[in-house]
Design a protein around this motif. Structure first.
Motif, short mmCIF file in Angstrom:
data_model
loop_
_atom_site.label_atom_id
_atom_site.label_comp_id
_atom_site.label_asym_id
_atom_site.label_seq_id
_atom_site.Cartn_x
_atom_site.Cartn_y
_atom_site.Cartn_z
N UNK A 86 -32.67 -34.70 -13.86
CA UNK A 86 -33.54 -35.88 -13.79
C UNK A 86 -32.66 -37.12 -13.80
N UNK A 87 -33.05 -38.13 -13.07
CA UNK A 87 -32.26 -39.36 -13.03
C UNK A 87 -32.26 -40.06 -14.39
N UNK A 88 -33.29 -39.84 -15.19
CA UNK A 88 -33.39 -40.43 -16.53
C UNK A 88 -32.68 -39.58 -17.57
N UNK A 89 -32.04 -38.49 -17.12
CA UNK A 89 -31.36 -37.58 -18.04
C UNK A 89 -32.18 -36.35 -18.31
N UNK A 90 -31.53 -35.29 -18.65
CA UNK A 90 -32.20 -34.03 -18.93
C UNK A 90 -32.23 -33.13 -17.71
N UNK A 91 -32.56 -31.86 -17.97
CA UNK A 91 -32.56 -30.85 -16.93
C UNK A 91 -33.90 -30.13 -16.87
N UNK A 92 -34.18 -29.56 -15.71
CA UNK A 92 -35.32 -28.68 -15.51
C UNK A 92 -34.81 -27.48 -14.73
N UNK A 93 -35.19 -26.29 -15.15
CA UNK A 93 -34.82 -25.09 -14.43
C UNK A 93 -36.03 -24.61 -13.65
N UNK A 94 -35.88 -24.54 -12.34
CA UNK A 94 -36.97 -24.10 -11.46
C UNK A 94 -36.66 -22.69 -10.97
N UNK A 95 -37.59 -21.79 -11.21
CA UNK A 95 -37.38 -20.38 -10.88
C UNK A 95 -38.46 -19.93 -9.90
N UNK A 96 -38.03 -19.26 -8.84
CA UNK A 96 -38.96 -18.77 -7.84
C UNK A 96 -38.47 -17.44 -7.30
N UNK A 97 -39.37 -16.72 -6.65
CA UNK A 97 -38.97 -15.47 -6.00
C UNK A 97 -37.94 -15.82 -4.93
N UNK A 98 -36.88 -15.02 -4.86
CA UNK A 98 -35.74 -15.35 -3.99
C UNK A 98 -36.06 -15.30 -2.50
N UNK A 99 -37.19 -14.72 -2.14
CA UNK A 99 -37.57 -14.71 -0.72
C UNK A 99 -38.41 -15.92 -0.34
N UNK A 137 -33.43 -18.48 -17.73
CA UNK A 137 -33.70 -18.74 -19.15
C UNK A 137 -33.18 -20.10 -19.57
N UNK A 138 -33.80 -21.17 -19.11
CA UNK A 138 -33.39 -22.52 -19.48
C UNK A 138 -33.44 -22.77 -20.97
N UNK A 139 -34.30 -22.06 -21.69
CA UNK A 139 -34.41 -22.23 -23.14
C UNK A 139 -33.12 -21.83 -23.86
N UNK A 140 -32.29 -21.04 -23.21
CA UNK A 140 -31.06 -20.56 -23.83
C UNK A 140 -29.83 -21.36 -23.41
N UNK A 142 -27.25 -24.65 -23.06
CA UNK A 142 -26.60 -25.46 -24.08
C UNK A 142 -27.11 -26.89 -24.08
N UNK A 143 -27.69 -27.32 -22.98
CA UNK A 143 -28.38 -28.61 -22.91
C UNK A 143 -29.87 -28.29 -22.90
N UNK A 144 -30.67 -29.11 -23.55
CA UNK A 144 -32.11 -28.85 -23.59
C UNK A 144 -32.66 -28.81 -22.17
N UNK A 145 -33.29 -27.70 -21.83
CA UNK A 145 -33.77 -27.49 -20.47
C UNK A 145 -35.14 -26.82 -20.50
N UNK A 146 -36.10 -27.43 -19.82
CA UNK A 146 -37.42 -26.80 -19.67
C UNK A 146 -37.40 -25.90 -18.45
N UNK A 147 -38.12 -24.79 -18.53
CA UNK A 147 -38.17 -23.83 -17.43
C UNK A 147 -39.54 -23.86 -16.77
N UNK A 148 -39.52 -23.94 -15.43
CA UNK A 148 -40.73 -23.93 -14.62
C UNK A 148 -40.63 -22.75 -13.66
N UNK A 149 -41.66 -21.89 -13.65
CA UNK A 149 -41.63 -20.69 -12.82
C UNK A 149 -42.77 -20.74 -11.82
#
Length: 191
Positions: A86-99, A137-140, A142-149
């Motif tokens: 995010x431009x304001x700082x922080x991370x988001x992990x986006x997870x999707x089916x690889x196809x 697994x964004x929850x694991x 080292x930087x606080x990361x929310x996971x979106x699936x």
């Protein structure tokens, strides 16, 4: 020496210590791999591990997993984890089916407007792993990361992913993944 170990429903296929795999593949750090395996074992989560040649892409991972005996592996069962910054700082992990392909318009509407793909350095900063090794697994991290699936991944009974190292794949039930990670389910793939 190749060894097989049973864990609940699945077999674990490994070759010595994870650090040897780390050195052979050029991965920088096996800490997240060890942390996730410890989490699975502590929670009694059935999982399978497979040591294979280093892979950078989802397509290459499918090939190596099939070579390793996971013959029913498909591209769609792969959990493609994409770290966003995010431009304001922080991370988001986006997870999707690889196809599937990420739809940036849907992503920005569902998660945040100021997202961009994290750089290699930012991926390492947040997760201590290199691109191609990022687990869903964004929850694991080292930087606080929310996971979106994306819902597309839920079409699979079991999912596969590189587990913090480009040489280590893990397979586990999708329901177990949801229970462990507790991600936010979203619609972020192209139709």
């Amino acid at each position: 020496m190749l060894c097989v170990q049973k864990t609940a429903k699945f077999s674990v296929l490994s070759c010595g210590q994870a650090t040897r795999a780390t050195q052979a593949s050029g991965d920088a750090d096996d800490t997240l791999f060890r942390k996730l395996i410890a989490l699975f074992e502590a929670r009694g989560v059935a999982h399978a591990r497979l040591l294979h040649a280093p892979t950078l892409t989802s397509e290459a991972s499918v090939v190596e997993r099939r070579k390793g005996g996971w013959t029913d592996t498909t591209l769609g069962s792969g959990a493609k984890a994409m770290l966003m910054r995010r431009s304001k700082g922080g991370f988001a992990l986006c997870v999707l089916a690889a196809d599937r392909k990420l739809d940036w318009k849907k992503l920005k509407k569902a998660v945040a407007k100021d997202l961009r793909l994290a750089t290699t350095e930012e991926v390492f900063e947040a997760s201590r792993c290199v691109p191609g090794a990022v687990p869903p697994f964004g929850s694991q991290f080292f930087a606080e990361t929310r996971t979106f699936v994306d819902h597309s991944l839920g079409q699979n009974e079991r999912i596969n992913f590189n587990c913090g190292l480009r040489t280590q794949s893990v397979r586990l039930d999708f329901d177990s993944y949801l229970a462990l990670e507790q991600p936010t389910l979203v619609d972020i793939v192209a139709s």
